[in-house]
Every structure is written in structure tokens, then in C-alpha cells.
Motif scaffolding. Structure first.
Motif, PDB file in Angstrom:
ATOM      1  N   THR A   9       0.768  -1.371  -0.003  1.00 32.96           N
ATOM      2  CA  THR A   9      -0.185   0.039   0.048  1.00 32.96           C
ATOM      3  C   THR A   9       0.827   1.373  -0.015  1.00 32.96           C
ATOM      4  O   THR A   9       0.618   2.197  -0.779  1.00 32.96           O
ATOM      5  CB  THR A   9      -0.985   0.072   1.440  1.00 32.96           C
ATOM      6  OG1 THR A   9      -1.738  -1.082   1.216  1.00 32.96           O
ATOM      7  CG2 THR A   9      -1.781   1.163   1.510  1.00 32.96           C
ATOM      8  N   SER A  38       2.579   1.548  -3.260  1.00 31.98           N
ATOM      9  CA  SER A  38       1.840   2.200  -4.356  1.00 31.98           C
ATOM     10  C   SER A  38       1.749   3.612  -4.315  1.00 31.98           C
ATOM     11  O   SER A  38       1.630   4.223  -5.376  1.00 31.98           O
ATOM     12  CB  SER A  38       0.206   1.642  -4.159  1.00 31.98           C
ATOM     13  OG  SER A  38       0.407   0.344  -4.153  1.00 31.98           O
ATOM     14  N   VAL A  39       1.615   4.237  -3.332  1.00 30.81           N
ATOM     15  CA  VAL A  39       1.507   5.793  -2.904  1.00 30.81           C
ATOM     16  C   VAL A  39       2.779   6.263  -3.216  1.00 30.81           C
ATOM     17  O   VAL A  39       2.746   7.314  -4.246  1.00 30.81           O
ATOM     18  CB  VAL A  39       0.957   6.138  -1.656  1.00 30.81           C
ATOM     19  CG1 VAL A  39       0.874   7.451  -1.537  1.00 30.81           C
ATOM     20  CG2 VAL A  39      -0.332   5.418  -1.229  1.00 30.81           C
ATOM     21  N   ALA A  73      -3.572  -4.276  -0.922  1.00 27.71           N
ATOM     22  CA  ALA A  73      -3.262  -2.918  -1.257  1.00 27.71           C
ATOM     23  C   ALA A  73      -4.244  -2.058  -2.073  1.00 27.71           C
ATOM     24  O   ALA A  73      -4.484  -0.829  -1.913  1.00 27.71           O
ATOM     25  CB  ALA A  73      -1.930  -2.881  -1.917  1.00 27.71           C
ATOM     26  N   THR A  97      -5.121   1.546  -0.405  1.00 27.13           N
ATOM     27  CA  THR A  97      -4.794   2.864  -1.354  1.00 27.13           C
ATOM     28  C   THR A  97      -6.302   3.502  -1.310  1.00 27.13           C
ATOM     29  O   THR A  97      -6.150   4.623  -1.373  1.00 27.13           O
ATOM     30  CB  THR A  97      -4.264   2.324  -2.605  1.00 27.13           C
ATOM     31  OG1 THR A  97      -4.862   1.423  -3.382  1.00 27.13           O
ATOM     32  CG2 THR A  97      -2.786   2.161  -2.674  1.00 27.13           C
ATOM     33  N   ARG A  98      -7.250   2.849  -1.591  1.00 27.78           N
ATOM     34  CA  ARG A  98      -8.553   3.385  -1.585  1.00 27.78           C
ATOM     35  C   ARG A  98      -8.731   4.293  -0.323  1.00 27.78           C
ATOM     36  O   ARG A  98      -9.375   5.368  -0.189  1.00 27.78           O
ATOM     37  CB  ARG A  98      -9.549   2.538  -1.742  1.00 27.78           C
ATOM     38  CG  ARG A  98     -10.731   3.210  -2.499  1.00 27.78           C
ATOM     39  CD  ARG A  98     -11.680   1.924  -3.200  1.00 27.78           C
ATOM     40  NE  ARG A  98     -11.095   1.139  -4.342  1.00 27.78           N
ATOM     41  CZ  ARG A  98     -11.257  -0.101  -4.513  1.00 27.78           C
ATOM     42  NH1 ARG A  98     -12.623  -0.487  -4.011  1.00 27.78           N
ATOM     43  NH2 ARG A  98     -10.701  -0.756  -5.277  1.00 27.78           N
ATOM     44  N   LEU A 113      -6.570   5.265   1.901  1.00 27.61           N
ATOM     45  CA  LEU A 113      -5.585   6.495   1.865  1.00 27.61           C
ATOM     46  C   LEU A 113      -6.186   7.457   1.218  1.00 27.61           C
ATOM     47  O   LEU A 113      -5.927   8.573   1.549  1.00 27.61           O
ATOM     48  CB  LEU A 113      -4.254   5.961   1.641  1.00 27.61           C
ATOM     49  CG  LEU A 113      -3.329   5.270   2.310  1.00 27.61           C
ATOM     50  CD1 LEU A 113      -2.000   5.176   1.895  1.00 27.61           C
ATOM     51  CD2 LEU A 113      -3.154   6.232   3.883  1.00 27.61           C
ATOM     52  N   GLN A 114      -6.804   7.353   0.001  1.00 27.88           N
ATOM     53  CA  GLN A 114      -7.120   8.341  -0.950  1.00 27.88           C
ATOM     54  C   GLN A 114      -8.391   9.165  -0.187  1.00 27.88           C
ATOM     55  O   GLN A 114      -8.500  10.102  -0.742  1.00 27.88           O
ATOM     56  CB  GLN A 114      -7.771   7.828  -2.152  1.00 27.88           C
ATOM     57  CG  GLN A 114      -6.653   8.133  -3.387  1.00 27.88           C
ATOM     58  CD  GLN A 114      -7.118   7.375  -4.616  1.00 27.88           C
ATOM     59  OE1 GLN A 114      -7.672   6.389  -4.614  1.00 27.88           O
ATOM     60  NE2 GLN A 114      -6.469   8.133  -5.689  1.00 27.88           N
ATOM     61  N   VAL A 157      -3.309   6.111  -7.372  1.00 25.93           N
ATOM     62  CA  VAL A 157      -2.434   5.242  -6.508  1.00 25.93           C
ATOM     63  C   VAL A 157      -2.675   3.920  -6.611  1.00 25.93           C
ATOM     64  O   VAL A 157      -2.147   3.094  -5.692  1.00 25.93           O
ATOM     65  CB  VAL A 157      -2.402   5.687  -4.890  1.00 25.93           C
ATOM     66  CG1 VAL A 157      -2.205   7.414  -4.792  1.00 25.93           C
ATOM     67  CG2 VAL A 157      -3.996   5.616  -4.395  1.00 25.93           C
ATOM     68  N   THR A 158      -3.555   3.563  -7.516  1.00 22.19           N
ATOM     69  CA  THR A 158      -3.972   2.113  -7.374  1.00 22.19           C
ATOM     70  C   THR A 158      -2.744   1.395  -7.987  1.00 22.19           C
ATOM     71  O   THR A 158      -1.787   1.763  -8.708  1.00 22.19           O
ATOM     72  CB  THR A 158      -5.047   1.792  -8.760  1.00 22.19           C
ATOM     73  OG1 THR A 158      -5.902   3.046  -8.672  1.00 22.19           O
ATOM     74  CG2 THR A 158      -5.600   0.714  -8.538  1.00 22.19           C
ATOM     75  N   PRO A 159      -2.406   0.277  -7.355  1.00 17.32           N
ATOM     76  CA  PRO A 159      -1.315  -0.659  -7.444  1.00 17.32           C
ATOM     77  C   PRO A 159      -0.904  -0.898  -8.975  1.00 17.32           C
ATOM     78  O   PRO A 159      -2.190  -1.209  -9.637  1.00 17.32           O
ATOM     79  CB  PRO A 159      -1.404  -1.892  -6.740  1.00 17.32           C
ATOM     80  CG  PRO A 159      -2.552  -1.567  -5.412  1.00 17.32           C
ATOM     81  CD  PRO A 159      -3.236  -0.352  -6.099  1.00 17.32           C
TER      82      PRO A 159
END
Lengths: 122, 918
Positions: free
Chosen positions: B138, B141-142, B458, B462-463, B465-466, B480-482
Motif C-alpha cells: 500500500t 503504491s502511493v 493494497a 490505497t482506496r 488512503l485516498q 495510487v492504484t497498485p
């Protein structure tokens, strides 16, 4: 260790190209890697580990050995080791050429163009 | 002669990897040559195009090490095996030579059979690993989206560079002026072209209602230099920016086209208004292209020449002092960034002494050039952003390690359970090497499956985190999707951890006494084994402590930041950015509008004060003015010379609205306008630093050579950063430093909502064509300075809880297991008269010993490691005693619970039953 060139046939493409690269002059590893990439149109790219694995095998089989004399010192990098083709290696390469030549003149190869599109004809 | 540079860090890394990958004999024979070759490839990659090629090289090299290393080992084994078979062929089964890949395949098949029989074990192991890899994946990814991923939509992103000029030996950079841009564009040979662009907030009217969007004013060659081809229509071309000056033309983004024109292909040739100027849409940019910084969503590109008309400013095409542009270039094939930097520095030095720069001394000091690879964020801040992500990534790696330790303990425990199976196989002639390989294959398979599951996690992480809302005033667009890179990295990480953490259990599992095991003698579980398990647990607790203490420090820093006194009061202040410049207002019209709006808002009952400020404090923006102070010597040693002071342009009510006391003198008045003498207010630190013992109030300073009188001294407040020391600060009156864009600040008594509604209403009644402003509270707007801490506290907090749970489960699991192993011993003790309390104490003592060991090691590690967090802690001591005490106690508490359960269970065993069991 086998000394009959036929024993080694058919050669793997990388082995064959490597032997050919050494026919004209002695080379060190870096030059060999580049030459291999060039001669195979970039299809064979060898990173250090796999390159030296092949070199090791060819040396162990007696097709290649370490060059005793060095090229002119100005062009030389003092630490590099140069490799040269042995007479057995040359005979093996020649046998491979003969094998390929025979293959190319076979009737199947002659009949091949009819099956492929015009743009890809040989 | 070849260049023989000092060994780089990469080379050291390669050497280290080599010792892991290859058998000793191969290394001795070819090691030096391998290194030589690696070095050649490395320099080749580095000079080609820098970081990305080097990263690609490393990927190839890692693959090469793995494949050739495995085969070379296989070769050695085969040779040794041959010798062994020839020497002593005492095994009942003659060995066949099996190639390594085939052997691995059969190992894998065997592992699958084992797994199928133990679905619960496999499920838990994969789940645990996936938590760790998911955390790493995760964060990566960011980081990937922000700093690593190349600009989408351009032909060759690896060759695109940012260019900035700087003073020799300094870090700060200066934007480009048009003459400077032309100088580089004409002179460069290392770049195939240099393009200029400037961000421009505009209001576009694709329909009747205007929308505020981010635009770029770009030079004619912008699209060709970046290699961006339109999805529809055409883009600007040619080198003549002056010719493009009077044409109202624009290229819109793909997203804008879809959103406002529904993807209608007849859009090319249609017209819309941009800041009131009729603009013909000549093309649509390709889908993924959103400007040089992909994270900022740019929706329209306009010719550089149009900027002057958009913002009622001069184009400055012949003015070396108007520095407002940013430069990008494309490296020619085979040119390194370093070579380009050298050339551009020469050109910049040339330019600095040229006639066009003329008398401007400040400008002529910029004699060097910087060349950055283009990442998702501007090159200047890329370093700080990367550092921040490195810390988060390290913290995620801790979670992975804790999870891996759990799995390693599980594998160890299973090795004990499988002792009989292994002993049988050994008795039948399986070599130790073979067994280790088998066990390693099993653990690598578990970890790989965990890595794959982690990547899935992840997607979800990431979703999550967004969803963190960024209090930033620019439209952000960050995917930021992997992607493939994330998947590859995660799997590699999983495989490496699988090998690292599988090795010890595999070695342990294969080391057993065949005879006693087959005789089903369970007593000898062995001191060594439990020592390894204990070590793992100690390490795990230590890592949890490290993880939790970083989380604790970030949370404390966040609290500290929130509680810090910035020197002004943000509570109860509603604010909105009002930009009528973009809407095509001239100065006179804008002054009128601002005055009218202020008066109307002041009449709203719940509004206490109405003020204007060009920049909001603590909102990540900063501005400075060049001033000189008679009698003061700036750092360059030249008395009376000018230097830059942080400043803001405000009106008279600003100080009252933000509750910044004027300690002496007075605030600005309406009479301090464009017709009266220039005045300024300075901060206390300004007065102290530049005037010392002299009287600052009433003194005169110079700005652009013109005299400005200091009429007031304000109390110090923080402006750019929360942890700044009080910096000298200068306030200039908005009436004398007019800009038609700024922030209205409303100090309110009642709810913010009613004031927002009133503001929207009044704006609309004054000019219905203006886009409605984004209204927020000053609290929210200033929250951006705490963004790194907020993100870090949220991320490390979440990871900390996961880590703590994993560690607790690990401790519980290990103690339960070892207690179960000791059932007979405990039964005997009970039968011989040991009390139940005594048994419980025995088991508890084992657990507590591990916890204390782990906490001690963890504290030592944390003392060393938390120093790296210092830049983010607002002056909080990285060894903050409160944090460490609380964390250590938490950890001990949780561990005691995890220990107590197996201890209790042990004390309640029935001695008769437990002894009969075996």
C-alpha cells in the motif's frame, strides 16, 4: 572429456554466437556481452551471471580458454581477462555451420516461402 | 584507459548479493570479472538516463543473480552428488541426476500436497503474511504514484527533465523569465528542446456557469518537446510564442472534454470563454496527460502569449525580471542528466553576465542550473517527499517482519510436528540438503501467496488512503492504484522474506536425530530449538515496540502541532479565496468589488470583522519582498544592500480579525491608500533583528528603492511552518500593493454555515458570472501544515495496531505450543506435588522473560532509529519519555495477557491425562 566435435551438436544459440564472436579476435566479458546482443539483434541479452555461466561451461568443455597473451596495452584494461576459442571450439563451430548449412538446403526450407505472407518472405 | 571510478554503493551491493547467490568456487573463478561487467553496465545505465535505467538494470541483475545462481548451485550439487555416488553408494536408492528446475517443481508439487492436508495452517500463514506485504504494498503504491511513476501520456518520460536556475552552491531556485528561456532554448545541444510553462488558474465557461480550473500557459513547442500527441484535433506547434500572442486558442484535457462536452468529437473548433476571452478549442490532450506534474490536475493549455490578457499583466517577453515560468526539456538520446546540467550551467552563467540581465544584481547571481528528473511532484520538494515515504515504508516493513516472524514460528512448530515424517524420509535416504530445499520451497510458496494476497489488500488500502482529504487549494488527481511495478516489487519482497524467514525453520527442521525420533521419543525437543523460537519472539516484540513508538511519536507530534500557539487565532474565522483577476476584472473594478463585498459582509449580524489577506498564514504558501534597510548589513556583507523578507499583503482589519496584537504604533487605515505615502508594519523579530537597539517604529526602509515608513510593530506569529522560529516578517497594506486575488477572512460569532451562505449570496448578487468561491474555515486551511503528521499518525497508528496484534498472537502461539510440548513434564511436576500456582508461575516466567528481553532490545533499537523522525516532530524529543513509557507498558500488558492464557491452561491440566497421552 569428449573430443569429437559432433558430441557437442546442436549448439545452443548463445554458445554458437559466443564461439563466433571469438573467431576473429580475443574478447573480454563486456565485449562478448555486447557482441552477443548485437549478433542476435538484441534477442540474447546476458547479464553477468548467466554470461559467465556459459563461459564457465565452454571453458570446462574445452571449447574456449583464457588467452595467455594480452592485446596491446593501451587498449587494455589491466584487470580484464581475455578469452579465445580453442581448436576444438573452432572445429565444433565449423561442425555447427555445416549442420546449419545442411538444414538450410533441405527441401522443407525451400518450400517454406509459399506458406508465409509476402512481406515476411525470406 | 577506461575510467576506474571508486566502487559505488551499487557495486558493494552487487558484491554482497554475489556471495549469497553463487557457490564459492564460481565466485573465486569469476567474481572479479562479474564485478567488472556489472560496473560497466552500471555506468552505461547511469549515463543513459539516470535513475530509471539504473532501477531497470537492478531488476535485470536481480533476475540474473537468481536464475544463474540457482543453476550454478544445481550444477555444483549435481557434480558433488556424482562424486558422492561414486565414492560411497551406501544409500539403498541409487541417485538419479535431476535438474534443479525439475526438482523444484516436484518440491512444489509435494508442498501443494502437504498444504492441501493442512488448509487451516496455510490459511492463517497466508493471511498473516498478506497483512505485512499488504502494508508494504500500500505504502509503496502511493510512493510509486507520487515519486516514481513517470509522466503518463508522453513518448519517452525517462528523457524529460525539469530545469531551474540557482545561485552557486545554494538550494533555492528562481523561476525562468522569457529571455532566459529563449537563451537556453537557442543555446542547448544536449537537449532536443526546452519548453516553458506557467501555471494559470482560470475560469472557463464551457456552458453558462463558469468553472474554476487549473490551466497552463505554455510555449509553442511545449507539446512537441514533451512528445504529447493530441487525442483529437491539434496542439500548438512552432517556436514563435509572439505569433501565438493574440490568438484565443486552447487545448483541453481529456477529462474536461468528457465531463463538459460529453466526449463529443465535434468539440474541435468550438469556442468557450476563458477569463472572459473567447477561446477556440483546437484539440484534446491524450487521456492520461495532465501536465508536467501528474498529481496536479491541469484541464486547459493556453499559449504563453495569452497569459498577459488572462491576468491583466504584461507578458514580459523582453523583461528579464519577470520570472514566472518553469522549464522542461527533453534529453537527446545518449545524453546524461549530468551532461545536460553542465551545459545548462555554462549557458546560465553566460546569461547572467549578458546585457539583457543588465543592472539587476540579484538576477545576475543565478549562475548555475539544476536538472531534475520529472517526478509526480516538483523537483525541489521531491527529496523531502521521498524521505517521508521512506520512513513510512520502513514502518510498513516492520509490520511485514513481525508477520514474517509469526509465520517463521508457525513453521518451526510444524517442523516439530512433522519430525516423524522428516525422520522417515531421512531414513529412506533423503539428504539434508534435499529436505532443507523442500522446506524452503514450502515457505517461499506460502510467502508468495501471501504477497499476492497483500497486493489485493493494497487495492483496498490505497482506496482507504485516498479518502484522506487534503486541505490543499489545487485540484489533485493522483492514481495510487497498485500497478505492475507494485505487484513485481511486492512479490519480490515476499519471496526474499520467504527465503530469509524460511531458512532458519528449514535448517532446524532437517536437523534431528533420526533414531530417537523414530523411536517416538518426544522428550528431546532440544534446547537449541526453543532458543531460536525465543529469539524470534524477542525480535518480534522489539519490532512491535519500534513500530508503536514511531506511531506514538507521530501522534504526540500531531497533538503538539495542534496545540502549538501560532501567534494568531484561527478559531471562528471563515475564509474564501476570491480571484477576480481570473474573471477578467481590471484593478479599478476589482477594488470596487472588494470594497463593496467587505461592506456588505460587515453588515451581516454574526460577522465580527472582515479582513483581506493576500496569503493565508500556515497554508504552505509563502511570499517575500526585496527590501533594504539603511544601516543594516545583510548576510552578503554589503551594507544597505537589498535582501528578501517574508511578507504578506493585508488590510487594516487583518490584525484584529486574526487577533494579532499590534504592540506599538497602529494598524493600517483606509487612508493608507494608493495616493498616500507608503507604509508598512513589521513583526517584533523584524524590529529586533534589523534595528537592534535603534527605534524601528517610524523608521524608513526601502522597497525597490522607494522609501516605506514603519508605522506599527505587530506581535510575532508563525507564517510558513509551525516549527519555525519567529522569523522577521513584513506586512504591506493591500491598498498600496494591489492584487486582484486574495482571501477574505471573516471572524464570526455564530455558525460558519450561515456566514458561508451569506458570502455566496452577496458574491452572486454582486456578479452572477463569478464562479462561487470555495469557502472553508481558517482552521481547515491551516491544517495543511500538519498534513505529514496526520498522514503519518494515521498510517503508523493503523500499522501499529496490526503489528501489536500480530506480536501478541505470535507470543500466545509460541507459549501455547511450548506448553503443549511440555504437557508430560508439567504433568509429572503436578503429580510430584507442584502446586497449580507454581506451574502457572513457571509458564508465566518463561513468557515474561521473553517480553522483558524484547522490550529491552526494542528500546535500544528505538533510541537509535527514532532520530530519523526528527524533522516531522515539531521539536518533540525523539526519545520522548512519556511515549516510550506508555508504549512499553502497553506492550508488556498485552504480552502478559497473551502469556496468561497458556499459563492458566497449563496449570489446569490433569496430570493423569497428560501422562497417559503419550
Amino acid at each position: 572429456m569428449p573430443t569429437d566435435p559432433k558430441h557437442f551438436l546442436p549448439l545452443k544459440p548463445a554458445d554458437f554466437l559466443l564461439l563466433l564472436a571469438l573467431v576473429e579476435e580475443e574478447q573480454h566479458g563486456y565485449a562478448l556481452a555486447r557482441e552477443l546482443a548485437e549478433r542476435s539483434d538484441g534477442a540474447i541479452r546476458l547479464e553477468p551471471g548467466n554470461l559467465y555461466r556459459i563461459i564457465k561451461r565452454l571453458v570446462d568443455e574445452g571449447l574456449v580458454d583464457v588467452a595467455a597473451r594480452r592485446p596491446v596495452s593501451e587498449l587494455d584494461d589491466e584487470r580484464r581477462r581475455y578469452y579465445r576459442i580453442t581448436s576444438l571450439g573452432a572445429r565444433v563451430a565449423a561442425q555447427e555451420v555445416r549442420r546449419l548449412r545442411a538444414l538450410l538446403s533441405s527441401s522443407a526450407v525451400r518450400a517454406l516461402p509459399a506458406l508465409v505472407p509476402v512481406g515476411e518472405r525470406i | 584507459m577506461k575510467r576506474r571510478a571508486l566502487p559505488s554503493r551499487s557495486e558493494h551491493a552487487y558484491r554482497a548479493l554475489m556471495t549469497v547467490a553463487y557457490p564459492r568456487r564460481f565466485r573465486e573463478r569469476f567474481g572479479e570479472e562479474l564485478c567488472d561487467l556489472f560496473r560497466d553496465r552500471y555506468y552505461e545505465a547511469r549515463s543513459a538516463s539516470g535513475g530509471r535505467s539504473v532501477a531497470m538494470l537492478w531488476l535485470q541483475i536481480l533476475g540474473d543473480l537468481l536464475s544463474s545462481g540457482l543453476r550454478e548451485h544445481a550444477c555444483e550439487w549435481a557434480q558433488r552428488r556424482q562424486r558422492e555416488v561414486l565414492d560411497t553408494s551406501d544409500s539403498p536408492f541409487p541417485h538419479r541426476h535431476v535438474s534443479l528446475p525439475r526438482a523444484l517443481l516436484s518440491d512444489a508439487r509435494f508442498a501443494l500436497r502437504v498444504f492441501r492436508k493442512n488448509p487451516v495452517f496455510v490459511g492463517i500463514a497466508v493471511l498473516v503474511v498478506s497483512l505485512g506485504t499488504g502494508a508494504v504494498s500500500t505504502i509503496f503504491s502511493v510512493a510509486n504514484a507520487i515519486v516514481l511513476r513517470p509522466i503518463p501520456g508522453v513518448t519517452d518520460a525517462s528523457r524529460v527533465v525539469e530545469i531551474a536556475r540557482t545561485r552557486q552552491g545554494e538550494n533555492g531556485t528562481l523561476s525562468a523569465s522569457y529571455p532566459y528561456y529563449r537563451h537556453l532554448q537557442k543555446g542547448t545541444k544536449t537537449l532536443s528542446g526546452v519548453a516553458a510553462w506557467a501555471m494559470a488558474s482560470v475560469v472557463a465557461t464551457p456552458s453558462t456557469q463558469g468553472v474554476a480550473i487549473l490551466g497552463d500557459a505554455v510555449s509553442g513547442n511545449y507539446f512537441s518537446v514533451l512528445g504529447v500527441r493530441p487525442a483529437l484535433g491539434t496542439v500548438f506547434s512552432g517556436d514563435d510564442d509572439v505569433a501565438l500572442m493574440n490568438e484565443g486558442v486552447g487545448v483541453i484535457s481529456y477529462a474536461f472534454w468528457k465531463r463538459y462536452y460529453g466526449g463529443d468529437s465535434s468539440v474541435v473548433g468550438r469556442s468557450m470563454r476563458v477569463n472572459g476571452i473567447p477561446t477556440v478549442i483546437i484539440g484534446v490532450a491524450p487521456p492520461r496527460f495532465t501536465g508536467v506534474y501528474p498529481a496536479l490536475r491541469t484541464d486547459i493549455w493556453l499559449p504563453l502569449g495569452m497569459r498577459a490578457r488572462l491576468h491583466e499583466t504584461r507578458d514580459g517577453f523582453d523583461d528579464p525580471n519577470m520570472s514566472y515560468m518553469q522549464l522542461v526539456g527533453a534529453l537527446r538520446p545518449g545524453v546524461s542528466r549530468e551532461a545536460a546540467r553542465e551545459e545548462l550551467t555554462t549557458l546560465t552563467a553566460q546569461y547572467a553576465t549578458s546585457k539583457s540581465v543588465g543592472e539587476n544584481k540579484a538576477m545576475s547571481e543565478y549562475t548555475a542550473a539544476k536538472v531534475y528528473a520529472v517526478a509526480g511532484v516538483p523537483g525541489e520538494v521531491a527529496g523531502a517527499v521521498t524521505g517521508f515515504f521512506a520512513i513510512l515504508l520502513a514502518i510498513a516493513a516492520l509490520v511485514l517482519m513481525i508477520a514474517s516472524v509469526n509465520v517463521a514460528s508457525m513453521l518451526l512448530a510444524r517442523a516439530v510436528v512433522r519430525r516423524r515424517e522428516i525422520a522417515v524420509r531421512m531414513a529412506l535416504g533423503a539428504s539434508k540438503r534435499r529436505l532443507v530445499r523442500q522446506l524452503l520451497v514450502e515457505s517461499v510458496m506460502l510467502f508468495t501467496a501471501g504477497g499476492a494476497a497483500g497486493t489485493l489488500l493494497a487495492f483496498w488500502g490505497t482506496r482507504l488512503l485516498q479518502r484522506i482529504e487534503l486541505p490543499i487549494d489545487v485540484p489533485l488527481e493522483l492514481d495510487v492504484t497498485p500497478d505492475g511495478r507494485v505487484l513485481v516489487v511486492t512479490l519480490l519482497v515476499a519471496i526474499v522474506t520467504g527465503i530469509l524467514f524460511g531458512l532458519a525453520p528449514a535448517l532446524q527442521g532437517s536437523r534431528l536425530d533420526v533414531q530417537s525420533t523414530l523411536r517416538s521419543d518426544t522428550a528431546g525437543s532440544g534446547r537449541r530449538k526453543s532458543r531460536l523460537r525465543d529469539g524470534l519472539i524477542v525480535g518480534q516484540i522489539a519490532m512491535s515496540l519500534l513500530l508503536l513508538s514511531s506511531a506514538g511519536l507521530f501522534i504526540r507530534a500531531l497533538g503538539r502541532g495542534k496545540a502549538a500557539d501560532p501567534g494568531f487565532s484561527a478559531d471562528g474565522v471563515v475564509t474564501a479565496n476570491i480571484d477576480v483577476e481570473s474573471a477578467g476584472y481590471n484593478e479599478a473594478k476589482a477594488r470596487l468589488l472588494f470594497r463593496e463585498l467587505s461592506d456588505r459582509m460587515a453588515a451581516v449580524p454574526s460577522v465580527e470583522a472582515v479582513a483581506w489577506g493576500r496569503i493565508l498564514p500556515l497554508s504552505m504558501s509563502n511570499s517575500g519582498y526585496d527590501v533594504s534597510i539603511p544601516g543594516f548589513t545583510p548576510p552578503n556583507g554589503k551594507t544597505d544592500d537589498s535582501f528578501v523578507v517574508s511578507s504578506n499583503v493585508v488590510d487594516g482589519a487583518y490584525f484584529a480579525a486574526l487577533k494579532i496584537p499590534i504592540v506599538r504604533g497602529r494598524a493600517f487605515k483606509r487612508a493608507d491608500d494608493e495616493h498616500s505615502a507608503s507604509v508598512a508594519i513589521v513583526s517584533e523579530s523584524f524590529a529586533k533583528r534589523y534595528f537592534g537597539a535603534r527605534e524601528a517604529l517610524g523608521a524608513m526602509i526601502r522597497r525597490d528603492g522607494k522609501p516605506v515608513t514603519i508605522i506599527g510593530i505587530a506581535k510575532d506569529s508563525k507564517f510558513a511552518k509551525l516549527d519555525e522560529e519567529h522569523e522577521p516578517f513584513l506586512y504591506l497594506p493591500s491598498a498600496q500593493e494591489w492584487r486582484s486575488t486574495g482571501n477574505i477572512l471573516l471572524r464570526t460569532r455564530g455558525a460558519a454555515e450561515s456566514v458561508s451562505a451569506a458570502l455566496l449570496r452577496e458574491m452572486a448578487s454582486l456578479d452572477p458570472t463569478l464562479p462561487p468561491p470555495r469557502i472553508t474555515t481558517l482552521r481547515q486551511a491551516t491544517a495543511v501544515v500538519l498534513l505529514p503528521q496526520r498522514v503519518a499518525a494515521a498510517v503508523t497508528g493503523a500499522l501499529g495496531i496490526v503489528g501489536l496484534l500480530l506480536a501478541a498472537v505470535g507470543l500466545y502461539g509460541v507459549l501455547s505450543f511450548s506448553t503443549a510440548q511440555r504437557t508430560r513434564e508439567l504433568g509429572v511436576r503436578l503429580a510430584l506435588g507442584a502446586s497449580r500456582i507454581g506451574i502457572m508461575r513457571l509458564v508465566l516466567r518463561d513468557g515474561i522473560r521473553l517480553v522483558v528481553g524484547g522490550v529491552t532490545v526494542g528500546l535500544a533499537l528505538a533510541f537509535l532509529a527514532t532520530r530519523a523522525l526528527r524533522p516531522f516532530l515539531f521539536g518533540l524529543n525523539p526519545l520522548d519519555p512519556l511515549t516510550f513509557v506508555v508504549i512499553a507498558l502497553t506492550l508488556v500488558g498485552v504480552s502478559v495477557v497473551a502469556t496468561a492464557i497458556p499459563a492458566h491452561r497449563a496449570s489446569t491440566t490433569d496430570p493423569m491425562l497428560s501422562m497417559r497421552e503419550e
